[in-house]
Design an enzyme around this catalytic site. Structure first.
Site: not given
Lengths: 430, 430
Positions: B142-144, B146
């Site tokens: 998921m947003s890891m 980023k």
């Protein structure tokens, strides 16, 4: 002008995806993009990019190599490597169509080769990459995918877990009311089933396209009322004639066989492949396979893998189940494949470039003096095993047209020339 | 009853994908299938299967580990491992919402944990898998995702190849007429851009869904006339307010930053990630990332990776760029991240469970006594680095709801309890 040259308007060099600029730049220019949406991703010359990027076009299932250290391939000593390469490049042969003599090096371009690996007595003697492929890339195997299903089935037979004389329905009762309901496992393995299924890729109304539409993992178009997924389709196939008489090259046999492998092993086909082979042969890369919308892998043709890992498979076949000093399956397995299928049944199918050959357990057997046999896939894919020459040759390619009958004339004699070279000249190397 | 218990009707054990039977059987029964076509693949409890199978649902791009041998993680000696595990399992803490004390072991189920790895002083002291995950599997970050973009950007800054004070348009002139046209690279890195972009996932009309539709690699539905792909979308974003004032957690910043990384490195973002990190850290598995229809990776959230490989990333962050005795990037990189961003700008964004924290280069900085910082992703993903405790903790999870504000209460105090334990009790181990 030979057949292969007539077919293509762009040469291998001109159609190199790096030269064409496909998908280069962030973002790629509109005329340099390749996508599933556009529908032409497998049309030449875009196909020369797509063969290395199937996972970027479709959902895929991993064929895991596991997480241990790969076992590097053996190479001939560095100082010999360049010599052997120069000698192989200069080998000449006469194409099957009687065209002018050609060198090995010329044949690579003539066949739009993306990667080639030659092993002799277990050592890499030749390795070459072009187009979209590199040592860390993966390439579509096309119908070489089938040979892995046949290999797993033969392993299960040798282990006494699968009876190839038994009816298919002993393992997959769901197929009772189809053409496969009256076939044996062996008939499926050797594709001597009689199926009302037309696999002429040049005919847009052929059954293979309906099969492909069923298996496409993308959402179905509005109005689609056909089967969803490979397995639903397989349950609609009717018989046409008598099983066991003629070889009929029909992809659906392979997906039935993968279904049988799944039932016998209690795993998905992909898990079985990783468990029995891919995670045990020292592979450098995980492979992958496309699947349908319900998770069934396309065992008939959806796999992509690295060149060297296909070399490892070739070594397993050459060395009758042994790699890296370890036996992965009984020698009987390769003996059964190598012996071939019915040559009479094969002759009825009209594969002119393979006259005298046969098909056994999803492998092509040449019945030539060297006892060669091969995994083969459209657009020029092959794992060619020559026991007499102790040679494994893997070629990955993106020829402009699918039919291997167009590619064999400049391939099979070239492989024989390399085998002859390895058996004679290479004796000077200790 | 605490927040996390109210949200879910099925416990972690009840919703375990193996218990639910998702995609089991060949073929899976119709009510056990998960597909993109059905549209609910990321709805709980199906989400608990999907987080480990993103590549089977969407086209993906490989983040290659290369083909060398992985470097195994160090483990504490076997006889200590079981003791430490028992001690950690028994640790108690009080959740942030003031709920009753809970043990570490209880927190794993409360948070629908799929995998957890704890390293202390470079050695694995705790490793645990559940649900869909195993040591050979990959899990949605998921947003890891980023944080890896932020890390690459910081590396390029430290190497003098990227000027974080420069305007975005120095690298991506195509963004001149958008909100990003007036922003600096640093404002994008720290998400202090002022963007007319609503990322409230609970609102079906939020811009994030239009962005998601643009990026969806599947053929667009009839009548779709929005942007095709992430990059086209990014060129439509307008400014709303003044840059540099407030932290605004908006995924599109990350995709702009990945575009900048691609321009600076002359590679696709995915190639740069493999080249600069993934192929150099001894990774066990290649990772992968989803992409749009024109090949742009979803740098804002599309990556999946193995638990241990995320542990390797954590070690790189803890050890300021060094892993396996090799320096992969300058220590300045981690110093810059660890120092954090503007706490004042962060305070305006209302992340209650992270009060006093900040956001820097796509990492969350806690500004606590231990100097902890983290990569974080919805549904409970984290790489939590605690320099004082010399601890790296990676958790992959599939909590029924996306918001980490629901998961932090039983997570952040639990991490602190483990850090306290490692700093004190672990001193008895030499």
């Amino acid at each position: 002008m030979s057949v292969h040259a007539q077919e293509a308007s762009l040469t291998a060099r001109e159609s190199d995806p790096r030269v064409m600029g496909w998908m280069q730049g962030v973002p790629p220019a509109p005329d340099k993009r390749i996508s599933v949406a556009a529908g032409d991703f497998f049309a030449f010359p875009k196909s020369r990019w797509s063969v290395c990027h199937m996972r970027e076009l479709f959902p895929t299932i991993e064929v895991s190599r596991g997480i241990g250290a790969p076992v590097p391939l053996d190479y001939v000593p560095h100082h010999e490597f360049a010599d052997i390469r120069a000698e192989i490049d200069a080998l000449t042969f006469t194409p099957m169509d009687g065209d002018e003599e050609m060198t090995w090096a010329e044949s690579l371009a003539a066949n739009y080769t993306d990667g080639i690996l030659i092993l002799h007595k277990g050592q890499v003697v030749y390795e070459w990459y072009s187009g979209c492929l590199s040592e860390t890339g993966q390439h579509a195997m096309m119908s070489m995918t089938k040979s892995l299903v046949g290999l797993l089935a033969e392993i299960l037979v040798a282990e006494g877990r699968l009876d190839d004389d038994a009816p298919v329905t002993d393992y997959v009762p769901e197929l009772a009311d189809t053409a496969f309901g009256s076939a044996s496992v062996r008939q499926v393995m050797d594709m001597t089933t009689a199926l009302a299924f037309d696999e002429n890729y040049d005919d847009p109304n052929a059954d293979i396209w309906a099969y492909s539409a069923a298996g496409n993992p993308l959402p179905k178009p509005p109005g689609y009322d056909g089967p969803i997924g490979y397995i639903e389709y397989l349950q609609t196939v009717e018989r046409d004639g008598r099983h066991g008489v003629a070889f009929g090259y029909k992809t659906i046999n392979t997906d039935v066989l993968a279904w049988i492998v799944a039932r016998v092993t209690g795993m998905t086909y992909t898990q079985a492949l990783s468990d029995m082979l891919w995670s045990r042969m020292g592979a450098e890369q995980s492979a992958y396979i496309t699947g349908d919308a319900v998770g069934t892998p396309f065992a008939g043709g959806g796999m992509s893998a690295g060149l060297r890992d296909l070399g490892r498979l070739g070594l397993l076949l050459l060395n009758e189940g042994v790699i890296n000093g370890e036996r992965l399956f009984p020698a009987d397995v390769v003996e059964s494949i190598r012996a071939g299928g019915s040559r009479r049944a094969f002759a009825r199918a009209g594969f002119d470039t393979l006259a005298g050959g046969s098909y056994r357990s999803m492998f092509w057997v040449f019945h030539n003096d060297n006892g060669a046999f091969a995994a083969r896939g459209v657009y020029g894919q092959t794992i060619y095993v020559d026991p007499a020459a102790e040679m494994v040759l893997v070629r990955l390619a993106s020829y402009p047209k699918p039919k291997n009958a167009l590619i064999d004339p400049t391939s099979l004699p070239a492989y024989q020339a390399v085998a002859d070279y390895l058996m004679s000249s290479r004796s000077k190397y200790p």
